[in-house]
Design a protein around this motif. Structure first.
Motif, PDB file in Angstrom:
ATOM      1  N   ASP A 155       0.808  -1.222   0.000  1.00 60.22           N
ATOM      2  CA  ASP A 155       0.000   0.000   0.000  1.00 60.22           C
ATOM      3  C   ASP A 155       0.841   1.270   0.000  1.00 60.22           C
ATOM      4  N   HIS A 230       2.305  -1.827  -9.494  1.00 66.22           N
ATOM      5  CA  HIS A 230       0.901  -1.693  -9.884  1.00 66.22           C
ATOM      6  C   HIS A 230       0.622  -2.386 -11.218  1.00 66.22           C
ATOM      7  N   ASN A 234      -2.150  -5.405 -11.889  1.00 64.85           N
ATOM      8  CA  ASN A 234      -3.119  -5.402 -12.990  1.00 64.85           C
ATOM      9  C   ASN A 234      -2.699  -6.427 -14.042  1.00 64.85           C
ATOM     10  N   TYR A 438      -8.846  -2.305 -17.908  1.00 66.43           N
ATOM     11  CA  TYR A 438      -9.198  -0.924 -17.582  1.00 66.43           C
ATOM     12  C   TYR A 438     -10.185  -0.852 -16.421  1.00 66.43           C
ATOM     13  N   GLN A 439     -10.663  -2.000 -15.954  1.00 72.58           N
ATOM     14  CA  GLN A 439     -11.557  -2.021 -14.803  1.00 72.58           C
ATOM     15  C   GLN A 439     -10.802  -2.282 -13.498  1.00 72.58           C
ATOM     16  N   ASP A 440      -9.488  -2.469 -13.577  1.00 71.57           N
ATOM     17  CA  ASP A 440      -8.716  -2.763 -12.373  1.00 71.57           C
ATOM     18  C   ASP A 440      -8.643  -1.532 -11.472  1.00 71.57           C
ATOM     19  N   GLU A 441      -8.571  -1.766 -10.161  1.00 76.76           N
ATOM     20  CA  GLU A 441      -8.605  -0.656  -9.204  1.00 76.76           C
ATOM     21  C   GLU A 441      -7.349   0.204  -9.239  1.00 76.76           C
ATOM     22  N   VAL A 442      -6.249  -0.287  -9.829  1.00 76.63           N
ATOM     23  CA  VAL A 442      -5.028   0.524  -9.891  1.00 76.63           C
ATOM     24  C   VAL A 442      -4.826   1.132 -11.277  1.00 76.63           C
ATOM     25  N   ASP A 444      -5.458   3.882 -12.607  1.00 79.46           N
ATOM     26  CA  ASP A 444      -5.050   5.280 -12.731  1.00 79.46           C
ATOM     27  C   ASP A 444      -3.537   5.453 -12.765  1.00 79.46           C
TER      28      ASP A 444
END
Length: 615
Positions: A155, A230, A234, A438-442, A444
Motif C-alpha cells: 500500500d 501496480h 493489474n 481498464y476495470q482494475d482498481e489501480v 489510474d
C-alpha cells in the motif's frame, strides 16, 4: 580473534576459511548503526563457503547470497554512476528543490542510511550524507528487504518503507536456527510469509513525483514516473500468485541447500537465488568495467554471472515475436508481426528511459534492401526517430518505427527527461501484461497513453492478451523474386536520446558518467528474432474471375468452400508456393486447416482463382 556465526574459528572454521574471510571482509562494510547491520555482517555466514558445502546446490553450483547480491543493481544502487549523474542534473536544473530531490532519491537507493537518519531526527538525507555513510552506500542491502515488517505491505510507494526496529531478520523458513545469528550480530531470524510477498517490492517500484514547472515551482500535480508493482497487480500474475520473487529470485525447488557456512545444520529446500536479474545489462557491464573507480566489491566472475543471468532473463522472459505473410502481388507485400509480453508487468517497465524497438527488413534474392524500418546508426541511435515516435498499427514507410516506451512531457507538453518536470504522459505503449484491464482498481497509475489507446490489437477487449500486432506494407515496384523478411526486437535501458538533455549540462557526476558511457558497449539487447522467405511470385492474381467457387466460415472461423462440380484443386500461399493439392467434391467441403493468412485456390476446371482468408 575472529568469531564467525557465534563460534570460534578453531571449532567451525579452518585456517583457510578464516584467511578467505579476511581477504573479502574489507570489501563489504560491517557494523551496526543503531537500526541496521551492514552487509558485511551477513557475509560471515551467508557468503562464500571455501569448503563448498553451504550455499551450494549440486548442478546449480555456488549460490551464496552475498556474492549473488553484491553484483546486482540493487546492491550497487547507491554507487550507480548514471543515477548519481541524473540526481545531480535534476538538482542543477531545479536547485531550489535540492533537499526534496536528494531526499526522495536516497529513500530507495540508500534505504538503510536514509531511514536511520530520519529515525534519529534528521529532516533531510542528502547525497553528501550518503557518500559519508557506509549504510547508505550499502544500497538496497540485505536488511533493506529482510527488515521490512508486515505493515501496509503493497500500500506504500515512493520510498515509504516500513522497517522493523527491533533487530529481527524476516525469512522464508519455519523454525530457523537462531543462536548463530543472535550471537554474531544480535539479530533474531524470524519466519514470516510476507518476505515472499510482492508487496516487499512495492514501496520502491512505484514512484510518484510532484511536478514542477519550468521555473522550478510546484504546481500541485503528481506524476507517475514508474509503477512496476501496480502493473503486476493489474495482470494475471497477481491472480495466479506469481510474485516478483518467483521471476527475479529463481527458486531451486527440491535442491537441498545448507544455509550457514561452518555449521552442520539441516539443509533447506525451495531456496531463492539472490541474483535479482532484471534487464539492465548495459549498466551492469559499465559498472564492471569501472568497478575500481566506483569502489565496487564484486569479482569479475560474479559480475559475469549476474550479467549472464540478466541476459537470460531478457531473452527468455521478456518478449517474443511471430512473423507471417498476409498478401503479395506484383507491386506490394504485407506482413504481420506480433509482439507478446512474457513478463508480469509492462515491458519495458521501471525507469522511463527503457524501451523496446522493432527492426523490420525486407531484402531481395541478391541481398539488396527493399524496405527497412528501425535502422540504427552511431551509438545505435535510431536514424529515423524524430521527437516522440507515435504508436503504429500499420507501418508503410521506412521513416516509421515501432517503439514501445513511455515518454514524459512537461507543463508545456514538450518532451522532457527531467523527472521532476514530468507532467503528462505523451506516450505509453509499453507492452501490457496478460490480464491488464481498464476495470482494475489501480488503473489510474498504469494507463495507456497516445495512439495505442485506439489500437484494438494492442488493448484487447475485456482484458489484454499481452501482445501487439503490427502490419508492415512494403512496396515492391514489380519485383517478382524471392523475398527475405526479418524482424528483430531490441531492448535499450539507456538510449542516447535520454542522455542528450543531461549531457548538455555539466556536473562532476555527469562528467564521470559521460566518460564511462563513451567507452561503454552500447549494443542493444536482442530479445526476439523471426524470419521468413517468400518464394518467387507466380502472378496468380491475374487469373480471370468467375463464379465457380464460393466460400463461407463456420462458427469456429473454419472456411468451407463450395465448387460447382467435382474438381482437382491446388492451394497456394501468398508467395505463390504450392501448399496443398487434392480433390474436392461438388458441395460443401471443410477446408484443410492452415496457419492464418491469405491463400489462393485454383483448378483445371476453371480459370477462377478463389481468394481464401484463414483467420
Amino acid at each position: 580473534m575472529l568469531y564467525l556465526c557465534g563460534s570460534t574459528p578453531e571449532k567451525f572454521h579452518t585456517p583457510e576459511e578464516v584467511a578467505m574471510y579476511n581477504l573479502v571482509a574489507d570489501t563489504l562494510h560491517e557494523g551496526y548503526n543503531g537500526l541496521f547491520a551492514a552487509s558485511g555482517d551477513c557475509e560471515q555466514c551467508h557468503g562464500y563457503d571455501v569448503n563448498g558445502i553451504a550455499s551450494s546446490g549440486g548442478e546449480t553450483g555456488d549460490v551464496n547470497v552475498v556474492d549473488d547480491w553484491k553484483t546486482s543493481m540493487m546492491a550497487m544502487s547507491a554507487k550507480d554512476p548514471f543515477w548519481r549523474a541524473k540526481v545531480s542534473h535534476e538538482v542543477l536544473t531545479i536547485p531550489n528543490h535540492q533537499e526534496e530531490i536528494e531526499d526522495k532519491c536516497t529513500s530507495c537507493h540508500a534505504s538503510m542510511g536514509h531511514f536511520a537518519a530520519f529515525h534519529e531526527g534528521a529532516e533531510h538525507y542528502s547525497i553528501q550524507d550518503m557518500v559519508q555513510d557506509p549504510w547508505g552506500l550499502d544500497g538496497v542491502s540485505c536488511l533493506s528487504c529482510h527488515q521490512q515488517k508486515d505493515e501496509a505491505l503493497g500500500d506504500t510507494h515512493s520510498g515509504d518503507i516500513r522497517f522493523d526496529t527491533t533487530k529481527v531478520a524476516y525469512g522464508q523458513y519455519i523454525s530457523p536456527l537462531a543462536s548463530p545469528m543472535v550471537l554474531a550480530t544480535g539479530y533474531s531470524p524470524v519466519f514470516s510469509e510476507h518476505i515472499q510477498d510482492a508487496g516487499i517490492c512495492a514501496s520502491c517500484h512505484t514512484l510518484i513525483t510532484e511536478t514542477v514547472d519550468l521555473d522550478g515551482e510546484f504546481i500541485g500535480s503528481n506524476f507517475v514516473e514508474q509503477a512496476t508493482y501496480h502493473e503486476w497487480l493489474n495482470s494475471t500474475y497477481d491472480d495466479q500468485d506469481i510474485s516478483c520473487q518467483n521471476c527475479h529470485m529463481p527458486n531451486l525447488g527440491d535442491t537441498p541447500i545448507f544455509l550457514i557456512a561452518g555449521l552442520n545444520t539441516a539443509p533447506r529446500q525451495n531456496f531463492s537465488v539472490h541474483e535479482f536479474a532484471g534487464a539492465n545489462t548495459f549498466m551492469l557491464q559499465l559498472m564492471k568495467d569501472n568497478k575500481e573507480e566506483l569502489e565496487l566489491s564484486g569479482s569479475d566472475a560474479d559480475f559475469d554471472q549476474t550479467i549472464a543471468a540478466t541476459f537470460e532473463s531478457l531473452q527468455t522472459q521478456s518478449a517474443n515475436l511471430s512473423l507471417s505473410a498476409l498478401q503479395r502481388d506484383e507491386n506490394s507485400a504485407s506482413f504481420s508481426v506480433t509482439v507478446s509480453n512474457l513478463a508480469g508487468h509492462k515491458f519495458p517497465s521501471g525507469y522511463p528511459a527503457r524501451r523496446l524497438f522493432l527492426q523490420f527488413t525486407v531484402t531481395d534474392d541478391a541481398g539488396n534492401t527493399l524496405f527497412s524500418s528501425g535502422e540504427t546508426g552511431e551509438n545505435f541511435i535510431l536514424l529515423d526517430e524524430e521527437g516522440v515516435e507515435p504508436h503504429y498499427e500499420t507501418i508503410h514507410s521506412e521513416d516509421q518505427v515501432q517503439i514501445y516506451e513511455m515518454a514524459m512531457g512537461d507543463v508545456n507538453g514538450d518532451f522532457t527527461t527531467i523527472l521532476d518536470r514530468g507532467f503528462v504522459h505523451l506516450k505509453d505503449n509499453r507492452l501490457l501484461p496478460i490480464g491488464f484491464s481498464y476495470q482494475d482498481e489501480v488503473i489510474d497509475t498504469v494507463l495507456v497513453h497516445g495512439n495505442a489507446t485506439l489500437d484494438s490489437d494492442y488493448l484487447g477487449k475485456a482484458s489484454s492478451l499481452g501482445r501487439d500486432r503490427i502490419t508492415y506494407n512494403v512496396s515492391l515496384d514489380e519485383y517478382f523474386g524471392e523475398l527475405n523478411v526479418e524482424v528483430s526486437a531490441f531492448y535499450q535501458s539507456i538510449p542516447h536520446k535520454w542522455l542528450e538533455e543531461m549531457f548538455s549540462d555539466s556536473t562532476e557526476e555527469i562528467e564521470l558518467f559521460r566518460d564511462m558511457y563513451e567507452s561503454a558497449d552500447k549494443t542493444p539487447v536482442l530479445v526476439g528474432y523471426e524470419s521468413i522467405i517468400l518464394d518467387d511470385y507466380v502472378g496468380l492474381s491475374e487469373l480471370e474471375k468467375e463464379n465457380f467457387w464460393s466460400v463461407y466460415y463456420d462458427e469456429n472461423q473454419r472456411p468451407i468452400i463450395t465448387a460447382e462440380s467435382n474438381a482437382d484443386i491446388q492451394i497456394y500461399n501468398v508467395s505463390g508456393s504450392l501448399v496443398h493439392s487434392g480433390f474436392v467434391r461438388s458441395g460443401a467441403n471443410l477446408f484443410p486447416l492452415f496457419s492464418p493468412g491469405i491463400y489462393l485456390i485454383t483448378s483445371s476446371e476453371t480459370s477462377t482463382a478463389l481468394k481464401l482468408i484463414v483467420r
